[in-house]
Design an enzyme around this catalytic site. Sequence first.
Site, mmCIF file in Angstrom:
data_model
loop_
_atom_site.group_PDB
_atom_site.id
_atom_site.type_symbol
_atom_site.label_atom_id
_atom_site.label_comp_id
_atom_site.label_asym_id
_atom_site.label_seq_id
_atom_site.Cartn_x
_atom_site.Cartn_y
_atom_site.Cartn_z
ATOM 1 N N HIS A 19 0.997 -51.944 52.435
ATOM 2 C CA HIS A 19 0.180 -52.977 54.192
ATOM 3 C C HIS A 19 -0.089 -51.621 54.765
ATOM 4 C CE1 HIS A 19 2.459 -57.148 54.251
ATOM 5 N NE2 HIS A 19 2.972 -55.996 53.298
ATOM 6 N N ASP A 126 -0.625 -56.549 61.614
ATOM 7 C CA ASP A 126 0.179 -57.081 60.042
ATOM 8 C C ASP A 126 0.409 -57.721 60.510
ATOM 9 O OD1 ASP A 126 1.598 -56.979 58.134
ATOM 10 O OD2 ASP A 126 1.250 -55.097 57.222
#
Length: 506
Positions: A19, A126
């Site tokens: 990520h 995110d």
Amino acid sequence: MATSSELHFVLVPLAAQGHIIPMVDVARLIAACGPRVTIVTTPVNAARNRATVDGARTAGLPLDLVELPLSGPRHGLPEGMEAVDQVIGHEPAMYIKFLSAIWDLAGPLEEYIRALPRRPVCLVADASSPWTAPVCARLGIPRLVMHFPSAYFQLAVHCLTAHGVHDRVDEMEPFEVPGFPVRAVGCKATVRGFFQYPGLEKEHQDALDAEATADGLLFNTFRGIEGTFLDAYAAALGKTTWAVGPTCASSSMVDDADSKAGRGKPADVDTGHIVSWLDARQQASVLYVSFGSITQLTAKQLAELARGLEASGRPFVWAIKEAKTDAAVRALLDDEGFEARVKDRGLLVRGWAPQVTILSHPAVGGFLTHCGWNGTLEALSLGVPALTWPTIADQFCSEMLLVDVLGVGVRSGVKIPAMYVPKEGEGVQVTSGDVEKAIAELMGDEPEAAARRTKAKEIAAEARAAMVEGGSSHSDLTDLISYVSELSRKRGHENSTALPSAAAEL
Ligand code: UDP
């Protein structure tokens, strides 16, 4: 209207390599368009990515990395455990503690933003960082949610929930994903959302709520391969959606040797040595083997893979991080003589490999991958056909996209996540014979293999074209920046740099 250099984006990745790496790419892409960008993460994750961010700053990009302290020990984590790869191998309860420590970053994030001289124009969170939503709501900051798996996966999970499939089937019962643009067959174990596990009900609901209330959605993908899935997802959620990837195919990445080599963290091997080793090999002859930053195979499964690689007779580079932590794996490589036997054509990286440097070398002609979305995009944008070996999460969907939709992959034969393999199987799903056969199919001279290679090169050209000016992902990125500056202006923020005071809310 604020000029682009007055705009400030704050980016909040989940503390996991798969990520943070693409979020750093996104930060560079936004900063290259003018706005100032700050990536907010914990000290361990900041240290891993500091060199890349400093390199971008030296190149003139307005980019910062800000550290928020993680109160890990207060949640029962050892000091310094701040990333998902550090949690793997511990009991499952550790992951729950890890997430509760991450959720607690909301306070430090709010303090950081309140101390800024000017209100950020936007926070990009995110999808796995939904704890940012109440902070943005309190401070009146527009918030976008970024998904790091494929649109294919997000849509598949959405369709299953919308049709109630998860509630009515057993874990291993096969089903066809209903309402999906292509035929996709999976089971609960192979198609499930990131937090869709018992014990994570709160995190799962938080993620759904944060997405439902977001001002828009971002994906690290491009319309050329995922347009249908992106459009269907945007329509299903009623959200403006941008595809800004594959971030690894941006010119700042492709043309910058240091960025490639230091991606994620410094490599555990001399990159120059790997490059000279590859220089001495024939074009498209080498198989690169990696299972990403998290997945660990059992020693028994690794032994099968090793025997298959040996029997294939082809050159390979194997990023084998298990050699750092698993004595049985070291015994296989050293005492049982595997490394010595393959030394003329096998290069082992015992830890973190400079993956994009390796995959972009012309000697590499195949990628045995666990189908993490970043590795998948790296293969696609560098034109390398894939030998697919999914292990968990979104990886089974990446496999279906690579093999069934795009026609650039060969299956290893994995059927279910390793944790579902009965204990007596010791994690083995793919035998040495399966490995040998799949490598021959992928790297051989059959017409199907040649067609896969041609298709992979075509997709790579499309991926690069999407990222340059005039390309779909480049246009989506500039559109996104205009959209949030307009949104911020409409909400009356442009001339008001003040944030709602904490006292006023009490
Ligand atoms: N990676 C790397 N070296 C390694 C292992 C992984 O550079 O030895 C990078 C890889 O290039 C990718 C990321 O780490 O960008 C892993 O993300 P992915 O989504 O492929 O898998 P995950 O680690 O999240 O399962």
